[in-house]
Design a protein around this motif. Sequence first.
Motif, PDB file in Angstrom:
ATOM      1  N   PRO A   1      -3.730  18.175 -44.478  1.00 10.28           N
ATOM      2  CA  PRO A   1      -3.777  19.085 -44.204  1.00 10.28           C
ATOM      3  C   PRO A   1      -2.210  19.109 -42.621  1.00 10.28           C
ATOM      4  CG  PRO A   1      -5.555  17.975 -43.515  1.00 10.28           C
ATOM      5  CD  PRO A   1      -5.097  17.172 -44.417  1.00 10.28           C
ATOM      6  N   LYS A   2      -1.850  20.052 -42.407  1.00  9.64           N
ATOM      7  CA  LYS A   2      -0.882  19.914 -41.274  1.00  9.64           C
ATOM      8  C   LYS A   2      -0.873  18.949 -40.581  1.00  9.64           C
ATOM      9  CE  LYS A   2       0.630  23.753 -39.275  1.00  9.64           C
ATOM     10  NZ  LYS A   2       1.933  24.702 -38.881  1.00  9.64           N
ATOM     11  N   PRO A   3      -1.941  19.012 -39.652  1.00  9.98           N
ATOM     12  CA  PRO A   3      -2.565  17.652 -38.383  1.00  9.98           C
ATOM     13  C   PRO A   3      -2.695  16.113 -39.123  1.00  9.98           C
ATOM     14  CG  PRO A   3      -3.971  19.985 -38.177  1.00  9.98           C
ATOM     15  CD  PRO A   3      -3.306  20.057 -39.927  1.00  9.98           C
ATOM     16  N   LEU A   4      -2.265  16.008 -39.958  1.00  8.19           N
ATOM     17  CA  LEU A   4      -2.295  14.524 -40.706  1.00  8.19           C
ATOM     18  C   LEU A   4      -0.996  14.637 -40.604  1.00  8.19           C
ATOM     19  CD1 LEU A   4      -5.427  13.267 -42.060  1.00  8.19           C
ATOM     20  CD2 LEU A   4      -4.995  13.780 -39.832  1.00  8.19           C
ATOM     21  N   VAL A   5       0.016  14.902 -40.861  1.00 12.25           N
ATOM     22  CA  VAL A   5       1.319  14.545 -40.676  1.00 12.25           C
ATOM     23  C   VAL A   5       2.103  14.157 -40.505  1.00 12.25           C
ATOM     24  CG1 VAL A   5       3.636  15.377 -40.833  1.00 12.25           C
ATOM     25  CG2 VAL A   5       1.684  16.857 -42.792  1.00 12.25           C
ATOM     26  N   LYS A   6       2.693  12.574 -40.983  1.00 13.41           N
ATOM     27  CA  LYS A   6       2.508  11.748 -39.623  1.00 13.41           C
ATOM     28  C   LYS A   6       4.230  11.699 -39.342  1.00 13.41           C
ATOM     29  CE  LYS A   6      -0.063   7.872 -41.494  1.00 13.41           C
ATOM     30  NZ  LYS A   6      -0.095   7.097 -42.433  1.00 13.41           N
ATOM     31  N   ILE A   7       4.155  11.592 -37.934  1.00 13.62           N
ATOM     32  CA  ILE A   7       5.516  11.377 -36.459  1.00 13.62           C
ATOM     33  C   ILE A   7       5.363   9.599 -36.171  1.00 13.62           C
ATOM     34  CG2 ILE A   7       7.082  12.285 -34.788  1.00 13.62           C
ATOM     35  CD1 ILE A   7       4.994  14.922 -35.428  1.00 13.62           C
ATOM     36  N   ASP A   8       6.199   9.194 -36.859  1.00  9.78           N
ATOM     37  CA  ASP A   8       6.462   7.642 -36.804  1.00  9.78           C
ATOM     38  C   ASP A   8       4.886   7.019 -37.425  1.00  9.78           C
ATOM     39  OD1 ASP A   8       8.307   5.277 -35.929  1.00  9.78           O
ATOM     40  OD2 ASP A   8       7.214   5.678 -33.769  1.00  9.78           O
ATOM     41  N   ASN A   9       4.770   7.306 -38.187  1.00 17.10           N
ATOM     42  CA  ASN A   9       3.970   6.750 -38.922  1.00 17.10           C
ATOM     43  C   ASN A   9       2.040   6.871 -37.644  1.00 17.10           C
ATOM     44  OD1 ASN A   9       5.119   5.605 -41.016  1.00 17.10           O
ATOM     45  ND2 ASN A   9       5.820   3.710 -39.210  1.00 17.10           N
ATOM     46  N   ARG A  10       2.431   7.945 -36.726  1.00 17.87           N
ATOM     47  CA  ARG A  10       0.882   8.373 -36.778  1.00 17.87           C
ATOM     48  C   ARG A  10       0.915   9.565 -36.914  1.00 17.87           C
ATOM     49  NH1 ARG A  10       1.576   6.130 -30.526  1.00 17.87           N
ATOM     50  NH2 ARG A  10      -0.744   7.159 -30.123  1.00 17.87           N
ATOM     51  N   PRO A  11      -0.389  10.003 -37.792  1.00 22.30           N
ATOM     52  CA  PRO A  11      -0.795  12.046 -37.481  1.00 22.30           C
ATOM     53  C   PRO A  11      -0.657  12.375 -36.235  1.00 22.30           C
ATOM     54  CG  PRO A  11      -2.525  10.902 -39.109  1.00 22.30           C
ATOM     55  CD  PRO A  11      -1.292   9.393 -37.843  1.00 22.30           C
ATOM     56  N   ILE A  12      -0.234  14.142 -36.384  1.00 22.06           N
ATOM     57  CA  ILE A  12      -0.013  14.551 -35.519  1.00 22.06           C
ATOM     58  C   ILE A  12      -1.543  14.476 -34.168  1.00 22.06           C
ATOM     59  CG2 ILE A  12       0.050  16.831 -34.358  1.00 22.06           C
ATOM     60  CD1 ILE A  12       1.796  17.137 -37.312  1.00 22.06           C
ATOM     61  N   LEU A  13      -2.618  14.846 -35.258  1.00 24.48           N
ATOM     62  CA  LEU A  13      -3.924  15.139 -34.483  1.00 24.48           C
ATOM     63  C   LEU A  13      -3.571  13.711 -33.580  1.00 24.48           C
ATOM     64  CD1 LEU A  13      -6.425  16.795 -33.978  1.00 24.48           C
ATOM     65  CD2 LEU A  13      -7.381  15.386 -35.835  1.00 24.48           C
ATOM     66  N   GLU A  14      -3.686  12.582 -34.082  1.00 25.31           N
ATOM     67  CA  GLU A  14      -4.102  11.357 -33.024  1.00 25.31           C
ATOM     68  C   GLU A  14      -3.205  11.483 -32.020  1.00 25.31           C
ATOM     69  OE1 GLU A  14      -2.900   6.464 -33.331  1.00 25.31           O
ATOM     70  OE2 GLU A  14      -3.380   7.854 -35.446  1.00 25.31           O
TER      71      GLU A  14
END
Length: 230
Positions: A27-40
Amino acid sequence: MKKNKPIIAILCGGKGLRLRPITSDIPKPLVKIDNRPILEYIVNHFKDYKYSKYVIATGYKSKQVEKFMHDKFYSLDYKIINSGNVEIIQRIRDIIDNAVNTDIILCYGDTISDVNLNKLEKFHYKDLNSITVTSYPINIPFGVMNIDKNSIVESFVEKPVLDDVMNIGYFYISQSLFKNFYKYNSFKDVLVNLANKKQLKCYQHKGIHITVNTITELEHANENIKKISK
């Protein structure tokens, strides 16, 4: 008098079609930016401001979001509401149905920002008869021209910032306004009608903002996340 601290509601149920093929598997909220999910990033921002209760509104690949929250934020007071494959308006109604004696701050599960949440609350409480939406300036990444009827360029501006602003979420919704979400068939209609009634006010954020809808935006996010990430 100020009521209970609002519940933080994060919309995490969309299919993220414009991020395919990445979102074919997650799901999109778990797509990673710099190895961390957006939701995080989103949850950590609210935690920094000591918000204690969360609702994660899921649908598409809900089990993955549930597992992530359990593994990463197991000590957090949160609830998963899986509404299935529905429109945003239904997810919001399901959130409202689970909000007892408290307001809601509603945000998108694909948008990271450093919105000052104390200032947002203070701004909202100046007028409890309105819903607050947070905005961000629109910067056009092209040269913009105004032309006359003879195709003569009357003005040229390189990469202008528009007078209009865009919606980035972080809606502050008081309990007294919940009923509006049952009167209309779409979230857009709710906002349009509130605007027509002068009951939608705008908190203007000018700090950092990252939204991930496309592969290009994801690449941009990876380049700029250090500006906001701790």
